[in-house]
Write an enzyme that holds these catalytic residues in place. Structure first.
Site, short mmCIF file in Angstrom:
data_model
loop_
_atom_site.label_atom_id
_atom_site.label_comp_id
_atom_site.label_asym_id
_atom_site.label_seq_id
_atom_site.Cartn_x
_atom_site.Cartn_y
_atom_site.Cartn_z
N GLU A 114 36.62 15.74 -18.17
CA GLU A 114 35.80 15.99 -19.36
C GLU A 114 35.19 14.68 -19.87
O GLU A 114 35.76 13.63 -19.65
CB GLU A 114 36.68 16.57 -20.48
N LYS A 116 34.57 11.65 -22.21
CA LYS A 116 35.34 11.01 -23.27
C LYS A 116 34.34 10.63 -24.36
O LYS A 116 33.49 9.76 -24.15
CB LYS A 116 36.05 9.77 -22.75
N ASP A 118 32.76 9.14 -27.65
CA ASP A 118 32.98 7.92 -28.42
C ASP A 118 32.72 8.22 -29.89
O ASP A 118 31.71 7.86 -30.46
CB ASP A 118 32.02 6.84 -27.91
N TYR A 225 37.85 19.73 -28.15
CA TYR A 225 38.31 19.75 -26.75
C TYR A 225 39.82 19.90 -26.58
O TYR A 225 40.29 20.01 -25.46
CB TYR A 225 37.87 18.48 -26.04
N LYS A 313 37.40 4.64 -17.92
CA LYS A 313 36.26 4.16 -18.70
C LYS A 313 35.21 3.56 -17.78
O LYS A 313 35.54 2.79 -16.88
CB LYS A 313 36.73 3.14 -19.74
N CYS A 411 23.38 -30.43 -39.64
CA CYS A 411 23.34 -28.98 -39.86
C CYS A 411 21.89 -28.49 -39.76
O CYS A 411 21.01 -29.03 -40.43
CB CYS A 411 23.91 -28.63 -41.23
N CYS A 414 20.81 -27.18 -43.55
CA CYS A 414 20.67 -28.07 -44.72
C CYS A 414 20.47 -29.53 -44.32
O CYS A 414 20.24 -30.37 -45.17
CB CYS A 414 21.89 -27.93 -45.63
N CYS A 435 29.43 -27.63 -40.52
CA CYS A 435 28.60 -28.28 -41.53
C CYS A 435 29.51 -28.67 -42.69
O CYS A 435 30.26 -27.86 -43.21
CB CYS A 435 27.50 -27.32 -42.00
N CYS A 440 25.57 -26.03 -48.67
CA CYS A 440 24.58 -25.61 -47.67
C CYS A 440 24.16 -24.17 -47.96
O CYS A 440 24.99 -23.31 -48.26
CB CYS A 440 25.22 -25.72 -46.29
S1 IVH Z 1 42.37 14.39 -24.98
C1 IVH Z 1 47.00 13.62 -26.32
N1 IVH Z 1 39.85 14.51 -24.48
O1 IVH Z 1 39.97 9.34 -27.00
C2 IVH Z 1 45.68 12.93 -26.36
N2 IVH Z 1 40.62 12.82 -25.93
O2 IVH Z 1 41.10 6.79 -26.43
C3 IVH Z 1 44.70 13.74 -25.58
N3 IVH Z 1 38.85 11.41 -26.85
O3 IVH Z 1 42.77 9.83 -29.03
C4 IVH Z 1 43.34 13.41 -25.96
N4 IVH Z 1 37.20 12.42 -25.84
O4 IVH Z 1 40.51 10.84 -29.78
C5 IVH Z 1 40.82 13.86 -25.14
N5 IVH Z 1 37.63 14.77 -23.96
C6 IVH Z 1 38.57 14.13 -24.62
C7 IVH Z 1 38.32 13.04 -25.47
C8 IVH Z 1 39.37 12.41 -26.10
C9 IVH Z 1 37.54 11.45 -26.68
C10 IVH Z 1 39.54 10.46 -27.73
C11 IVH Z 1 40.74 10.97 -28.43
C12 IVH Z 1 41.87 10.05 -28.01
C13 IVH Z 1 41.09 8.83 -27.65
C14 IVH Z 1 41.86 7.91 -26.75
#
Ligand code: IVH
Length: 735
Positions: A114, A116, A118, A225, A313, A411, A414, A435, A440
């Site tokens: 899945e 991840k 951000d 998720y 990652k 500097c 100034c 500095c 300044c």
């Molecule tokens: S599953 C038991 N699935 O990434 C923890 N986490 O860096 C299982 N995150 O704390 C987490 N996308 O907040 C899971 N598809 C995804 C995610 C995901 C982002 C986050 C989540 C986790 C953090 C860890």
């Protein structure tokens, strides 16, 4: 590496990681890229593995980051929210599978892969299909209640469609689209407010707003998720979970992959990488999860992360470009920091023309010179970083970068003197140019911006741009001068140019004036920190604030004098020691005299320890003490004191003399209904009481909340009175 070296390296890395955790989780203002952070943390984990004698349960490698903020009610998660182990390499993804297969005794495992996301982790609780609560991850077992803010998310149903379990915790991520991020930042730029680094930080900053109406104006989004507590159970696998979430009409990720074995999982990770930039949310990796939840339970978890999932990652986006020039910025402490001015290049969706170079040492280490082809990286953060140069591509004869020569020995702002100094900030260590001119313009602007920052007096609406302009116009020299600028004048402030004016305006000015008024009531510790006293960091300021009544007392502090005096005595003691190798006694007579002298010095030191220095923590050392005293004895500090007196601002310390709990020891256990643990501790300490971790005959009270453990039984066995939160409040108010 010797164990001693390892130990100090581990300590340094822990401090760095803790520093960056604070910036990332609590303030949503990271100073380094996620990648740089991961590198730091990996190094720490490796050191701890190699030198297990220095491992500690308190290490950031053993904890889930802490996102809790002030002003929110804390709520316990029914099921803990863990973090994920992460890696940047394929071999470790494969090792994850090998480990699991061995642990479960099955080779044939099915995974989901899945995106991840951000964003900001959140847990939603639905009871009988109704959304009752939204809580941040916090420190894993309990987080901040952000229900009101989460309810403003338009795409989130408050009711699950169709049949729903009695209670279910659904986990997901809150995020902001790139477009919304740009829109809000543009608005903030127009108002002269500080910009957010990236969508994730803006999402985190938004969800931690106390004003839900303001939150509603920013279009947060959410994607779900994961599953926490669920009663009764309704799904048996990740695959079924996604189907169920969709059936409930909850927003889910665009796509997940079903992989049979780790080879297929690895292939899916590649496919996801090709697609992920088309998603509405930022992604920085792929999460590989064991599909079957029964197997997940068997695999179990560590204190920090499940054994059944791993995050891979992706390498951050990089690009190549040329360094046009290296310019120098001057910060609030006067440190000169180099910045690479680049040929503009498109990277991760935005045009980059500058990158930080941190300091001269780093330029040397990476061998970066003017004109060089360089690789730069951006992983969603504000200032991109220069990763490396390509010395082979460089024309002959390009000199190494020499910071001192580049600024002509003075500097760049100034024109004042610069000097080489040791810097030992939490985030970096090394040598830098500084500095020397306190007045300044760049230092003034830096101090003013800091004075108003969230970490200091939280005078919102005054970011770097406004600070620089106020100083440039000389409306403000020292931060407290801000109080002299009238609302009407502030409203006319032009942040643009004469041809293209950008007026601060009455609305912003009114907000700023309200915020600066509110700041007047903040305690001494905040003011002390906000005034940028050299060497006084946040925790030192807190300690000093607890031990002094006001700034006037601090300026003449007998306690700080005692700290300096003790350091002098110790130095003398070492020099005069009869066994000193550096300074051996000249005769038997001399030896006897020195023995006597040392006994006398010891007595003086003991008197200081038992008197003014009793209970003073190591935070307040001789360096801090000397620099604080000299700051307030000299021009700059004196000027600040006089100005604050003139303005009638007199921040108060939180000194405890005799309080309602003086002489009492309290042990805390369980979860209190409204107070966070730290808040309860603060109240007890502020009333002169002590907080202890274990129950004994000497314990005065056990303060118990929900799910209290064995401490309660121990209290009963020893006949120690047990009180609840209301009982504590009663004691504090003397009722
Ligand atoms: S599953 C038991 N699935 O990434 C923890 N986490 O860096 C299982 N995150 O704390 C987490 N996308 O907040 C899971 N598809 C995804 C995610 C995901 C982002 C986050 C989540 C986790 C953090 C860890």
């Amino acid at each position: 590496m010797t164990p001693e070296e390892a130990q100090s390296r581990i300590a340094a890395r822990r401090a760095q990681v803790a520093h960056h955790d604070e910036r990332y989780y609590r303030e949503a203002k990271p100073e380094i890229t996620d990648f740089e952070y991961d590198v730091l943390k990996h190094e720490l984990a490796e050191l701890e593995a190699k030198f297990p004698q220095f491992a500690s349960v308190d290490s950031p490698t053993q904890r889930v980051g802490d996102d809790r903020a002030q002003g929110f009610v804390e709520v316990a998660h029914r099921q803990k929210m863990l973090s994920l182990d992460n890696t940047y390499n394929e071999a470790e993804v494969r090792a994850f599978h090998t480990r699991l297969a061995k642990l479960l005794g099955v080779d044939d495992l099915r995974y989901t892969v899945e995106p991840k996301i951000d964003g900001l982790a959140v847990s939603l609780t639905y009871e009988d299909g109704k959304l009752v609560r939204a809580v941040t991850r916090g420190k894993g077992d309990r987080g901040d209640d952000v229900t009101a803010n989460v309810r403003t998310i338009r795409t989130l149903p408050h009711t699950l469609l169709g049949a729903a379990p009695r209670v279910v915790e659904i986990r997901g991520e809150i995020y902001l689209s790139a477009a919304e991020f740009e829109r809000i930042n543009a608005e903030r730029a127009a108002a002269g407010e500080e910009l957010y680094a990236n969508p994730r930080n803006l999402a985190a900053g938004t969800i931690k707003q106390l004003d839900a109406a303001e939150v509603a104006r920013r279009k947060l989004a959410i994607v779900l998720y994961g599953l926490g507590y669920c009663e009764p159970e309704v799904v048996r696998s990740q695959t079924e979970l996604r189907e169920q979430l969709q059936a409930w009409k909850l927003p889910v990720v665009e796509r997940i992959w079903h992989a049979h074995g780790i080879d297929e999982a690895w292939a899916a990770i590649g496919e996801l990488d090709a697609l992920r930039r088309t998603f509405a949310y930022g992604t920085d990796g792929a999460v590989v999860k064991l599909d079957d939840m029964e197997l997940q339970r068997t695999a179990g978890e560590t204190a920090k992360a499940p054994r059944w999932a791993i995050a891979y990652k992706y390498q951050p986006d990089t690009a190549r470009t040329r360094v046009r020039a290296i310019t120098i910025q001057v910060g609030k402490t006067g440190i000169l920091s180099p910045v690479a001015e680049l040929e503009p290049v498109l990277l991760a969706g935005s045009t980059i023309s500058r990158a930080t170079l941190h300091n001269e040492d780093e330029i040397r280490r990476k061998d970066i010179r003017v004109g060089d082809l360089v690789e730069i990286e951006k992983a969603g953060e504000v200032i991109p970083a220069v990763l490396r140069s390509f010395p082979d591509e460089r024309a002959a004869g390009v000199p190494e970068f020499d910071l001192r020569a580049a600024v002509g020995g003075k500097c760049p702002v100034c024109g004042g003197m610069i000097a080489r100094v040791e810097v030992a900030a939490e985030e970096a260590q090394g040598v830098a140019w500084k500095c020397q001119n306190y007045d300044c313009r760049a230092q003034r602007a830096g101090r003013l911006g800091f004075f108003c920052s969230r970490r200091a007096l939280a005078i919102d609406g005054l970011g770097e741009v406004v600070a620089a302009r106020l100083v440039e116009l000389e409306w403000v020299k020292d931060p407290p001068d801000l109080y002299d600028v009238s609302l009407e004048t502030l409203a006319t402030l032009n942040l643009g140019t004469v041809e293209e004016p950008r007026i601060f305006g009455e609305k912003n000015a009114t907000k700023l004036v309200a915020a600066r008024e509110a700041a007047k009531a903040l305690p001494l510790e905040k003011w002390l920190y906000a005034l940028s006293v050299p060497d006084v960091g946040e925790s030192t300021a807190r300690e000093l604030g607890r031990r002094h009544r006001n700034l006037a007392e601090l300026a003449e502090s007998p306690l700080l004098r005692a700290v300096v005096q003790k350091a002098d005595l110790l130095e003398r003691r070492e020099l005069e020691a009869p066994a000193s190798r550096r300074n051996p006694p000249k005769s038997e007579e001399d030896k006897a005299r020195r023995k006597e002298l040392c006994a006398q010095l010891d007595a003086e030191i003991a008197a200081l320890d038992a008197g003014p220095l009793a209970g003073v923590p190591a935070d307040i050392g001789p360096v801090v003490a000397a620099s604080t005293l000299s700051f307030f004895a000299d021009g700059p500090g004196r000027r600040l004191l006089a100005k604050l007196r003139e303005l009638g601002i007199d921040p108060q310390g939180t000194v405890v003399t005799a309080g309602r709990l003086t002489g009492k020891t309290v042990v805390l256990t369980g979860t209190l209904p409204t107070l966070k643990r730290e808040e309860a501790e603060q109240l007890i300490l502020a009333a002169g009481g002590k907080v202890s971790g274990s129950v004994s005959k000497k314990t005065s009270y056990v303060l118990a909340g929900a799910d209290a453990g064995s401490k309660l039984e121990k209290a009963a066995a020893l006949g120690v009175p047990v009180i609840d939160e209301a009982g504590l409040r009663g004691l504090l108010s003397g009722a």
